[in-house]
Design an enzyme around this catalytic site. Structure first.
Site, PDB file in Angstrom:
ATOM      1  N   HIS A 188       0.797  -1.232   0.000  1.00 35.51           N
ATOM      2  CA  HIS A 188       0.000   0.000   0.000  1.00 35.51           C
ATOM      3  C   HIS A 188       0.828   1.280   0.000  1.00 35.51           C
ATOM      4  CE1 HIS A 188       0.930  -0.109   4.277  1.00 35.51           C
ATOM      5  NE2 HIS A 188       0.596   1.164   4.327  1.00 35.51           N
TER       6      HIS A 188
HETATM    7  C1  UD1 Z   1      -1.925   5.617   6.122  1.00 32.65           C
HETATM    8  C2  UD1 Z   1      -0.580   5.944   6.769  1.00 32.65           C
HETATM    9  C3  UD1 Z   1       0.387   4.781   6.594  1.00 32.65           C
HETATM   10  C4  UD1 Z   1      -0.232   3.493   7.100  1.00 32.65           C
HETATM   11  C5  UD1 Z   1      -1.567   3.290   6.400  1.00 32.65           C
HETATM   12  C6  UD1 Z   1      -2.270   2.038   6.858  1.00 32.65           C
HETATM   13  C7  UD1 Z   1      -0.021   8.337   6.697  1.00 32.65           C
HETATM   14  C8  UD1 Z   1       0.913   9.328   6.093  1.00 32.65           C
HETATM   15  N1  UD1 Z   1       0.038   7.107   6.172  1.00 32.65           N
HETATM   16  O1  UD1 Z   1      -1.688   5.471   4.732  1.00 32.65           O
HETATM   17  O2  UD1 Z   1       1.551   5.029   7.346  1.00 32.65           O
HETATM   18  O3  UD1 Z   1       0.640   2.421   6.822  1.00 32.65           O
HETATM   19  O4  UD1 Z   1      -2.409   4.409   6.688  1.00 32.65           O
HETATM   20  O5  UD1 Z   1      -3.404   1.837   6.103  1.00 32.65           O
HETATM   21  O6  UD1 Z   1      -0.742   8.649   7.603  1.00 32.65           O
HETATM   22  N2  UD1 Z   1      -9.031   5.447   1.726  1.00 32.65           N
HETATM   23  C9  UD1 Z   1     -10.273   4.897   1.625  1.00 32.65           C
HETATM   24  N3  UD1 Z   1     -10.906   4.551   2.783  1.00 32.65           N
HETATM   25  C10 UD1 Z   1     -10.348   4.728   3.992  1.00 32.65           C
HETATM   26  C11 UD1 Z   1      -9.082   5.327   4.072  1.00 32.65           C
HETATM   27  C12 UD1 Z   1      -8.429   5.666   2.932  1.00 32.65           C
HETATM   28  O7  UD1 Z   1     -10.807   4.698   0.547  1.00 32.65           O
HETATM   29  O8  UD1 Z   1     -10.985   4.382   5.009  1.00 32.65           O
HETATM   30  C13 UD1 Z   1      -8.314   5.793   0.483  1.00 32.65           C
HETATM   31  C14 UD1 Z   1      -8.502   7.212   0.043  1.00 32.65           C
HETATM   32  O9  UD1 Z   1      -8.521   7.221  -1.344  1.00 32.65           O
HETATM   33  C15 UD1 Z   1      -7.211   7.881   0.532  1.00 32.65           C
HETATM   34  C16 UD1 Z   1      -6.190   6.753   0.392  1.00 32.65           C
HETATM   35  O10 UD1 Z   1      -6.936   5.568   0.681  1.00 32.65           O
HETATM   36  O11 UD1 Z   1      -6.886   9.006  -0.193  1.00 32.65           O
HETATM   37  C17 UD1 Z   1      -5.033   6.865   1.313  1.00 32.65           C
HETATM   38  O12 UD1 Z   1      -5.471   7.024   2.675  1.00 32.65           O
HETATM   39  P1  UD1 Z   1      -4.555   7.864   3.693  1.00 32.65           P
HETATM   40  O13 UD1 Z   1      -5.139   7.872   5.041  1.00 32.65           O
HETATM   41  O14 UD1 Z   1      -4.217   9.165   3.089  1.00 32.65           O
HETATM   42  O15 UD1 Z   1      -3.190   7.060   3.723  1.00 32.65           O
HETATM   43  P2  UD1 Z   1      -2.893   5.491   3.702  1.00 32.65           P
HETATM   44  O16 UD1 Z   1      -2.288   5.166   2.379  1.00 32.65           O
HETATM   45  O17 UD1 Z   1      -4.021   4.661   4.183  1.00 32.65           O
END
Ligand code: UD1
Length: 367
Positions: A201
């Site tokens: 991821h």
């Molecule tokens: C975040 C953490 C990462 C951790 C990961 C675990 C930061 C910088 N990164 O990354 O360290 O390993 O969580 O999962 O905080 N999205 C959804 N549904 C959700 C959450 C996210 O669809 O419930 C999608 C959205 O498109 C979003 C993308 O995932 O833009 C990324 O989510 P985000 O919280 O920005 O970072 P992660 O990649 O999950």
């Protein structure tokens, strides 16, 4: 004493659960749980609260997704009002996600004490958003709880006073130890005897669409008798929708999984291929070979003592590492000190100040 926990993203929940449980045993502590809403899908958040028996959050800031600046700033704005309303004596933040650094900065500006659980980890790679979050959070924290001695060394190098640093062990392993006996019946599907469990991821992997497609093709073409199962993070799912690949035939794609299903898969796997941080630790504890698809790790103890191996992003190298692991060439391993299921209790001990912790390795040890 009022303690406010801040969680927001999937890996936070496994870390907060044992600390909340340990503090529930201390009558002098009142607890408040704030969820930032960084993760909001049911299977990225709510399901973990049910399984890990974490009380429902008292506050949900509902920040949702956005750029790093948007997400971090929005958490700061909304969390500031929580601090002003609830007036905690101590705020506990977990790990290295945007919610962690945002809440820690708010506390530092308002003069509220902040404790960082999983302090001191360093990949020394500032291109990772998590590394920036770790360094900044540790600089403003008043109590720093490290999972392994390398964390203490890193903090000392950055000039952080040893009296603020407590080597307590690994809270993620507390949750693993607590949940392992409950995995029976949680295997999400029938799989061949030998299978690889894959999770990817990190933006550095999944935002490179050419590499992601080639990686999935390589996994799909791995040994015929090797099953490949891949629970897909929402970010990765979104990226995968943009590429064409033959991987679908051999790679079993699943939605992001609840904790117990994932743990059941992890326990039974012949090997794990991942870019996650916590999974490097879990596989070391379980004795399952782990190939980490990164050039560095903030968890070097899993390389030194455990089953972890850095394989970078070179697909030929990854393919030959898979072959080698399946041929049974594994090293002898040790579970790191204090990864024993009691880190949460040691953190609670420090917070209530019941115990003088003896000094070890130039810092404080909870052993
Ligand atoms: C975040 C953490 C990462 C951790 C990961 C675990 C930061 C910088 N990164 O990354 O360290 O390993 O969580 O999962 O905080 N999205 C959804 N549904 C959700 C959450 C996210 O669809 O419930 C999608 C959205 O498109 C979003 C993308 O995932 O833009 C990324 O989510 P985000 O919280 O920005 O970072 P992660 O990649 O999950």
């Amino acid at each position: 004493m009022r303690v406010c926990h801040v969680v927001g993203a999937r890996p936070n929940y496994m870390k907060a659960a044992p600390v909340i449980r340990a503090l529930q045993q201390r009558s002098e502590i009142e607890q408040v749980l704030a969820h930032t809403g960084q993760h909001y899908d049911f299977n990225m958040s709510d399901v973990f609260f049910h399984e890990l028996e974490i009380p429902a959050p008292d506050i949900n800031l509902k920040v949702g997704s956005g750029s790093h600046a948007q997400q971090t700033a929005e958490i700061m704005l909304r969390f500031e009002t929580v601090i002003l309303d609830r007036k905690p004596d101590l705020v506990l933040v977990y790990g290295d996600v945007n919610s962690t650094v945002a809440a820690a900065l708010v506390c530092a500006k308002l003069g509220v004490k902040v404790g960082h659980v999983e302090a001191g980890l360093r990949s020394f790679d500032r291109t990772m958003p998590e590394e920036v979050n770790r360094v900044l959070t540790d600089q403003v924290a008043d109590l720093l709880f490290t999972p392994s001695v390398d964390g203490n060394t890193n903090l000392a190098r950055e000039g952080i006073a040893a009296k603020k640093v407590f080597l307590v062990g690994n809270v993620m392993i507390d949750t693993l130890v607590c949940m392992l006996p409950k995995t029976r019946g949680h295997m999400p599907m029938q799989l061949p005897q030998r299978y690889a469990l894959v999770t990817l991821h990190r933006p550095s992997n999944v935002d490179d669409l050419d590499w992601l497609r080639d990686m999935l093709d390589m996994l799909g073409g791995a040994k015929a008798d090797l099953g490949v199962v891949f629970p897909v993070h929402p970010r990765t799912r979104q990226r995968m929708s943009q590429i064409k690949s033959s991987f679908n035939s051999n790679v079993r794609l699943l939605e992001a999984l609840p904790y117990l299903q994932f743990l059941a898969l992890e326990q039974g796997a012949s090997l794990v291929i991942t870019d996650s941080g916590g999974i490097q630790e879990e596989t070391t504890f379980l004795g399952i070979p782990c190939l980490t698809v990164r050039d560095n790790t903030e968890r070097p103890i899993t390389l030194e003592l455990g089953t972890n191996e850095l394989v970078g992003r070179d697909l030929k190298h990854i393919a030959s590492a898979i072959e080698r692991v399946l041929d049974g060439s594994t090293k002898s391993i040790e579970i790191p000190p204090l990864w024993d299921g009691h880190a949460g209790e040691r953190i609670a001990d420090v917070i209530v100040g019941r115990r003088r912790l003896r000094c070890a390795a130039g810092s404080n040890s909870g052993s």
